[in-house]
Every structure is written in C-alpha cells, then in structure tokens.
Design a protein around this motif. Structure first.
Motif, PDB file in Angstrom:
ATOM      1  N   GLU A  42       8.850   8.113   4.505  1.00  0.00           N
ATOM      2  CA  GLU A  42       7.874   7.760   5.545  1.00  0.00           C
ATOM      3  C   GLU A  42       6.608   8.603   5.474  1.00  0.00           C
ATOM      4  OE1 GLU A  42      11.072   8.032   5.925  1.00  0.00           O
ATOM      5  OE2 GLU A  42      11.709   6.107   6.755  1.00  0.00           O
ATOM      6  N   ALA A  46       1.506   5.903   4.029  1.00  0.00           N
ATOM      7  CA  ALA A  46       0.082   5.656   4.253  1.00  0.00           C
ATOM      8  C   ALA A  46      -0.424   4.621   3.258  1.00  0.00           C
ATOM      9  CB  ALA A  46      -0.697   6.953   4.104  1.00  0.00           C
ATOM     10  N   ASP A  47      -1.527   3.955   3.625  1.00  0.00           N
ATOM     11  CA  ASP A  47      -2.130   2.973   2.718  1.00  0.00           C
ATOM     12  C   ASP A  47      -2.805   3.664   1.533  1.00  0.00           C
ATOM     13  OD1 ASP A  47      -1.381   0.838   4.401  1.00  0.00           O
ATOM     14  OD2 ASP A  47      -3.100   1.235   5.690  1.00  0.00           O
ATOM     15  N   GLY A  48      -3.220   4.894   1.726  1.00  0.00           N
ATOM     16  CA  GLY A  48      -3.896   5.645   0.664  1.00  0.00           C
ATOM     17  C   GLY A  48      -4.045   7.088   1.119  1.00  0.00           C
ATOM     18  N   GLY A  49      -4.953   7.812   0.443  1.00  0.00           N
ATOM     19  CA  GLY A  49      -5.246   9.165   0.907  1.00  0.00           C
ATOM     20  C   GLY A  49      -4.575  10.265   0.116  1.00  0.00           C
ATOM     21  N   PRO A  50      -4.805  11.518   0.560  1.00  0.00           N
ATOM     22  CA  PRO A  50      -4.429  12.681  -0.237  1.00  0.00           C
ATOM     23  C   PRO A  50      -2.926  12.875  -0.448  1.00  0.00           C
ATOM     24  CG  PRO A  50      -5.333  13.346   1.904  1.00  0.00           C
ATOM     25  CD  PRO A  50      -5.575  11.879   1.769  1.00  0.00           C
ATOM     26  N   HIS A  83       9.059  -2.005   7.939  1.00  0.00           N
ATOM     27  CA  HIS A  83       9.402  -0.702   7.372  1.00  0.00           C
ATOM     28  C   HIS A  83       9.899  -0.855   5.931  1.00  0.00           C
ATOM     29  CE1 HIS A  83      10.033   3.519   8.410  1.00  0.00           C
ATOM     30  NE2 HIS A  83      11.067   3.502   7.592  1.00  0.00           N
ATOM     31  N   ARG A  86       7.126  -1.460   3.519  1.00  0.00           N
ATOM     32  CA  ARG A  86       6.398  -0.221   3.179  1.00  0.00           C
ATOM     33  C   ARG A  86       7.186   0.595   2.150  1.00  0.00           C
ATOM     34  NH1 ARG A  86       5.389   1.471   9.361  1.00  0.00           N
ATOM     35  NH2 ARG A  86       3.696   0.050   9.897  1.00  0.00           N
TER      36      ARG A  86
ATOM     37  N   ASP B  89       7.911   4.733  11.614  1.00  0.00           N
ATOM     38  CA  ASP B  89       7.150   5.789  10.959  1.00  0.00           C
ATOM     39  C   ASP B  89       6.436   6.592  12.043  1.00  0.00           C
ATOM     40  OD1 ASP B  89       5.532   7.415   9.515  1.00  0.00           O
ATOM     41  OD2 ASP B  89       4.359   5.806   8.586  1.00  0.00           O
ATOM     42  N   ASN B  91       4.581   9.008  11.865  1.00  0.00           N
ATOM     43  CA  ASN B  91       3.198   9.385  11.555  1.00  0.00           C
ATOM     44  C   ASN B  91       2.206   8.418  12.211  1.00  0.00           C
ATOM     45  OD1 ASN B  91       3.781  11.598   9.740  1.00  0.00           O
ATOM     46  ND2 ASN B  91       4.549  10.036   8.336  1.00  0.00           N
ATOM     47  N   ARG B  92       2.702   7.254  12.637  1.00  0.00           N
ATOM     48  CA  ARG B  92       1.832   6.269  13.289  1.00  0.00           C
ATOM     49  C   ARG B  92       1.994   6.282  14.801  1.00  0.00           C
ATOM     50  NH1 ARG B  92       0.606   2.154   8.878  1.00  0.00           N
ATOM     51  NH2 ARG B  92       1.835   2.963   7.146  1.00  0.00           N
ATOM     52  N   LEU B 127      -7.121  10.009   7.319  1.00  0.00           N
ATOM     53  CA  LEU B 127      -6.279  10.675   6.324  1.00  0.00           C
ATOM     54  C   LEU B 127      -5.342   9.681   5.631  1.00  0.00           C
ATOM     55  CD1 LEU B 127      -6.015  13.659   5.561  1.00  0.00           C
ATOM     56  CD2 LEU B 127      -4.241  13.883   7.282  1.00  0.00           C
ATOM     57  N   MET B 128      -4.927   8.643   6.363  1.00  0.00           N
ATOM     58  CA  MET B 128      -3.899   7.729   5.855  1.00  0.00           C
ATOM     59  C   MET B 128      -4.467   6.386   5.381  1.00  0.00           C
ATOM     60  SD  MET B 128      -0.764   8.338   8.552  1.00  0.00           S
ATOM     61  CE  MET B 128      -1.584   7.569   9.932  1.00  0.00           C
ATOM     62  N   ALA B 129      -5.767   6.184   5.563  1.00  0.00           N
ATOM     63  CA  ALA B 129      -6.351   4.871   5.263  1.00  0.00           C
ATOM     64  C   ALA B 129      -6.332   4.583   3.767  1.00  0.00           C
ATOM     65  CB  ALA B 129      -7.784   4.821   5.796  1.00  0.00           C
ATOM     66  N   ALA B 130      -6.462   3.298   3.444  1.00  0.00           N
ATOM     67  CA  ALA B 130      -6.410   2.858   2.047  1.00  0.00           C
ATOM     68  C   ALA B 130      -7.541   3.475   1.223  1.00  0.00           C
ATOM     69  CB  ALA B 130      -6.497   1.338   1.987  1.00  0.00           C
ATOM     70  N   ASP B 131      -7.261   3.686  -0.053  1.00  0.00           N
ATOM     71  CA  ASP B 131      -8.295   4.130  -0.978  1.00  0.00           C
ATOM     72  C   ASP B 131      -9.199   2.939  -1.291  1.00  0.00           C
ATOM     73  OD1 ASP B 131      -7.201   6.805  -1.365  1.00  0.00           O
ATOM     74  OD2 ASP B 131      -5.563   5.781  -2.386  1.00  0.00           O
ATOM     75  N   ARG B 196     -13.618   9.906   4.641  1.00  0.00           N
ATOM     76  CA  ARG B 196     -12.822  10.664   3.678  1.00  0.00           C
ATOM     77  C   ARG B 196     -13.549  10.672   2.351  1.00  0.00           C
ATOM     78  NH1 ARG B 196      -7.588   7.947   3.217  1.00  0.00           N
ATOM     79  NH2 ARG B 196      -8.118   7.236   1.129  1.00  0.00           N
ATOM     80  N   GLU B 199     -10.658  13.179  -1.229  1.00  0.00           N
ATOM     81  CA  GLU B 199      -9.351  13.469  -0.634  1.00  0.00           C
ATOM     82  C   GLU B 199      -9.403  14.362   0.601  1.00  0.00           C
ATOM     83  OE1 GLU B 199      -6.116  14.500  -3.198  1.00  0.00           O
ATOM     84  OE2 GLU B 199      -6.761  13.095  -4.738  1.00  0.00           O
TER      85      GLU B 199
END
Lengths: 286, 257
Positions: A42, A46-50, A83, A86, B89, B91-92, B127-131, B196, B199
């Motif tokens: 989990e 995220a869709d993207g990011g660090p 879920h 994902r 999740d 985180n959401r 931080l979590m959005a799509a690239d 962002r 990164e």
C-alpha cells in the motif's frame, strides 16, 4: 508485457529486510548483500512520485517482495476490486518475486479499521477465505503467500486449530504460506498453546517465506509491535523451523521505532547464520 | 443463518466493539476469561485509533505540531467517528480533515488551521500524484503567436493552487523541522502554488494576478481567456513551464473568419 526489470529471486540461504523510508539513502549508498527487500504494498499504491521511483531503483538491484496489509482477504465485505487493481498495477510495474497478504480481515461495510483482525477458525470462514485467495490469485495471475497473523483474542465459535486452518487454505488454493514465527510465538504465549503445533500442521513444501520480528511484553499479553529485536524464543523457533523446512527466504521486519540500518542488518546477519547451518552438511536429507 | 451471514455478523459486532463507548457485550463471543478478553479487545481498540491517528499525523504534520499531541489526538478521534476510512490504503485517509478542522469548535481560536490543513493535503497529494512526461515545447512553439490565445494547458497531476485569507505558507514554513514555529509574516492572504519537481514537492507564493491567471488556466481556460485585460502572462507561464507543471496542451481550432 516485456520484463522491465532483471529477473531476481530471493536467495533462500540469506535473509532480507523490510524497506523503510528512513533507510533509503543509506541502503542506496551501501547496497548490502540481501536476499530481498520487502515493502508494504500500500505504501507504493501512489500513481507516481518519489516513493515509487525509489522502489524502481532498488528493484534494479534486489528481488522485491510485495507484502499487503489492506486487502482484507477474510472480510465478509465483497473483495475490494479497487484495492486489488492497485496491487495488480504495482505488481506489473515492480515484477516482484513474492506477493503476500494476511489471513485476516480489516473492513466492515466498506469502513476500514487499518488493523489485521483475526478470523474465527470455522469451516464457513475457511470456505470464504479460500474462495477469496483463489479470486486474488486468478486476478493477479500468480500464486500468493498468506501469512498467519497475531491474534490477541480467540473466538468462542472457532472449531479448527489455527495451524490446520492455515494449512488447509494452502492445500485448497495452492497458495503458499508466509510463516510468521513471531506471530506464532505471540499467539502461543497469549493463548497458552504451543507454537510448534502451528509449525507441525503446515506442509513444509507450502512455506514460501518466513517472517521474524520483535514484540512487546505488556501486562495484557504479548503485542506484535515490530518495534524491537527478535526475541530469544523466536530465534529458537526459527532454528527449529529451518531445521524442518530447510532454507526459506526469511525477512526481518521492523516497522515502529525503526533503528539504524546497521541494527537491522545485524539482525538479518543473525538469521543468515542460522539459515547457513540449515544448509550445512549436518542437515538430514528427507 | 448461513455461514457467510454468521461471519458478516461477527465482523460487524467486532468492529462495533472497537469503536463503542461502553461495553458492547462482544466479550461473550470470545473464548477465555472475560476480563482478560476485554483487555485484549482494548489492544485492538487502541491500535485502530493509533492507525487512523497515525495516518492523519503523517499527512498533517504541521497541524499536529501547531495544536499539540493531545488536541490532535482528540480531533483525530472525533474526525474518525464522523468520517472513518473508506479506503483500505490509509495513505489516502483524511481528505475531509481540513473542512472538519475549519468547523471544529475547539479550534475557533485558530481560524487559519483548516487552511493550513488544506495546504498540507495539497502537499500530500502532490507527493503521490502521477508522473508526467512534460510539455512538448517544440509543438507549442509551432502554434505561433496568432494561435497562442486559444492554447489550453493540461497540468501535471501534482499541481495544486491553495488560496487562503491567511498567511498559510508562512505558518507552514515556520513549522517545518528545525524551525521554531514563529512565522516571518503575520499578514496574508496567501495564494500558494504546490507542485512536484525532481521528485520533491515544492511550494511558492503567487501574487494575486498570477494566482488568478493560474487558477483560470487550471479550470481549463485558454491563455486568451485566462489573461484578462491584456495582463502580461509571460513570466507566470514561464514559471509553470520551468517547474514542469504543464503536461500538455491543445491548440484549439481557429475561429473561421
């Protein structure tokens, strides 16, 4: 889809560690020899990011295990397709060597408790969870491992010993078992049972991974905190388990009060030594 | 009762026992001595609360620092009672926490708290959005000056504009690790652009005309529509482009003459 990462499998003769944010920099700089890195699935939904970018970089050098905490395999709620989608997306991206979930439930009526709650060990719960494991394996197109959880309570309605319940899920669905020895120890201590009963009930061939972690001793019983070194009793149980199972990819988990990377690597090193003895000439060949 | 119904009922009762104020009677469903079973249930009760509170604390660290541990814990408990997590999740978890704080009677002396929380959620989402692969500058150049007013941009998924009547960026910056909590400005209103880049999530204060321009572009206005009264948008557009905040564009169709 063509592979995006080099094929890597965990080395069953070595331990791996949980990949946690505070260790990213040190781990990337040092690249210690490890069987594999395990993450909570989990945390990379995220869709993207660090965070995902870090995981992709680590995946170039290590086998990765995706360990889910939210799929709620045992819930009476319908299987959470969002879920699962994902998880499937992350698995397609990371190409993990192992995918695991817990034999537990955590949602009711679409509300999530964020906790790994125990199942009643009944025929009905067994039928239900087996159907769900089969559904997940079908969707992901791969075998998963299911983990025995720490349980602070037992249900009056339970009729099946935990070890038999876990073994039967593996037998019926073809899934593997993620044998968590700390959970086995915590449950035995909390409920006055024998942790070795669980080990004996499970088919050695079904065990795909072992978890080691620390717990906390409280006046109300042992609590599975993953915030302390592995206890002496669990080390003993581990040595017995690998004596019976042979070398199995083993993870040292540490999720709260996360120590310096060296502390975690020292725990992994201790597990390595026990795994090495299991591979040594003294091991009986079945 | 079928097996599936029995399981559903047991789980519903267990979950209710974990959030109930008093004794839910659930101990009768458990094996072993009753007093011990109740104490064991309390381990789960505390864990559920800690998991939810922890998820909010990690999304809203500045709010947590501003109000202190006890206040935050109580606010998190009340919020979870009204809005428990609807996503596995964690985180959401907590997009509704800023609105909850804005209306929270105990926070009435901190009228800017909800807006600080909105800024933190924007940061968390960024931080979590799509690239995104980034803008095709060559294609944009080929649109030419005449076509420019009809250009509409698609933004990088991480871009957020947080508009507040309070100095939220100053408060946010003053409460980062290593700072003593004293904002270097007492006056707002702050319009904060969050994005962002490389990164890392970044935030910058926009002057009101620039914030209006960016807000209109984000709502889908064309460059011509967004730049009211011939306002020179070149610097603002340059900032968006340089920060990788523009992910694509459509050139529209020329109006037939």
């Amino acid at each position: 889809m063509p592979a995006r990462h080099p094929a890597r499998a965990p080395d069953p003769g070595r331990a791996g560690i949980g990949l946690r944010t505070p260790h990213f920099e040190a781990l990337a700089a040092r690249r210690p020899a490890l069987s594999f890195l395990e993450v909570h699935s989990e945390n990379y939904f995220a869709d993207g990011g660090p965070a995902l970018a870090w995981l992709e970089r680590f995946r170039a050098d290590y086998a990765v295990s995706l360990h889910g905490v939210g799929l709620s395999l045992g819930s009476a709620d319908p299987l959470d397709r969002r879920h699962l989608a994902r998880l499937a997306r992350l698995a397609a991206r990371i190409e993990p060597a192992l995918v695991s979930e817990h034999l537990c439930w955590s949602s009711v009526g679409g509300t999530h408790l964020g906790e790994l709650l125990p199942l009643p060990y009944t025929q009905e719960a067994l039928d239900h969870v087996c159907a769900r494991v089969a559904e997940v394996q079908e969707c992901l197109g791969r075998r998963i491992l299911v983990e025995n959880v720490a349980a602070y309570v037992r249900f009056a309605s339970s009729t099946i010993p935990e070890g038999e319940f876990v073994a039967e899920v593996a037998r019926r669905t073809g899934c593997g078992v993620l044998l968590d020895l700390n959970n086995a120890w915590v449950n035995a201590a909390n409920h006055g049972t024998d942790a070795r009963d669980l080990l004996r009930a499970i088919d050695p061939a079904s065990v795909g991974e072992i978890h080691l972690a620390g717990h906390e001793v409280t006046p109300d019983g042992l609590v599975d905190t993953h915030g302390a070194p592995v206890s002496p009793e669990v080390w003993t149980l581990f040595a017995e388990a690998v004596g019976r199972l042979g070398p199995v990819p083993t993870l040292v988990e540490w999720d709260t009060d996360i120590p310096a990377l060296d502390v975690l690597l020292a725990e992994a090193g201790r597990a390595d030594a026990i795994l090495a003895r299991a591979q040594g000439p003294g091991r009986a060949v079945a | 009762m079928s097996g599936a119904e029995a399981l559903a009922r047991l789980q519903a009762e267990f979950a209710a026992a974990l959030v109930a104020e008093g004794d839910s009677g659930f101990a009768s469903r458990l094996a072993g001595e009753r007093a011990l079973a109740l104490r064991r249930l309390a381990i789960y009760r505390r864990a559920v609360e800690a998991n939810r509170g922890g998820a909010l604390r990690s999304a809203y660290p500045v709010v947590a620092r501003l109000v202190g541990e006890a206040f935050f814990g109580e606010a998190a408990r009340r919020f979870a009672r009204d809005c428990p997590p609807d996503d596995a999740d964690l985180n959401r978890y907590g997009p509704g926490f800023p609105a909850f704080l804005a209306a929270y009677p105990h926070a009435s002396e901190l009228p800017w708290l909800g807006d600080v929380a909105r800024l933190e959620w924007a940061w968390h989402e960024a931080l979590m959005a799509a690239d995104s692969p980034g803008l095709d500058f060559g294609a944009l150049a080929r649109v030419g000056e005449a076509g420019q007013p009809r250009v509409r941009f698609r933004f990088h998924a991480a871009v957020r504009l947080v508009r507040s009547a309070w100095p939220v960026l100053a408060i946010w910056e003053a409460n980062q690790p290593g700072r003593d909590g004293t904002p270097d400005r007492e006056e707002g209103a702050d319009d904060v652009l969050v994005w962002r880049e490389d990164e890392r999530v970044r935030a910058a204060l926009l002057a009101p005309p620039e914030a209006d321009f960016v807000a209109r572009l984000m709502e889908g206005a064309s460059l011509g529509e967004a730049a009211e009264d011939g306002w020179d948008f070149s610097a603002a557009l340059g900032r968006l482009a340089a920060g990788g905040m523009l992910a694509g564009f459509s050139a529209g169709t020329p109006v037939p003459s």
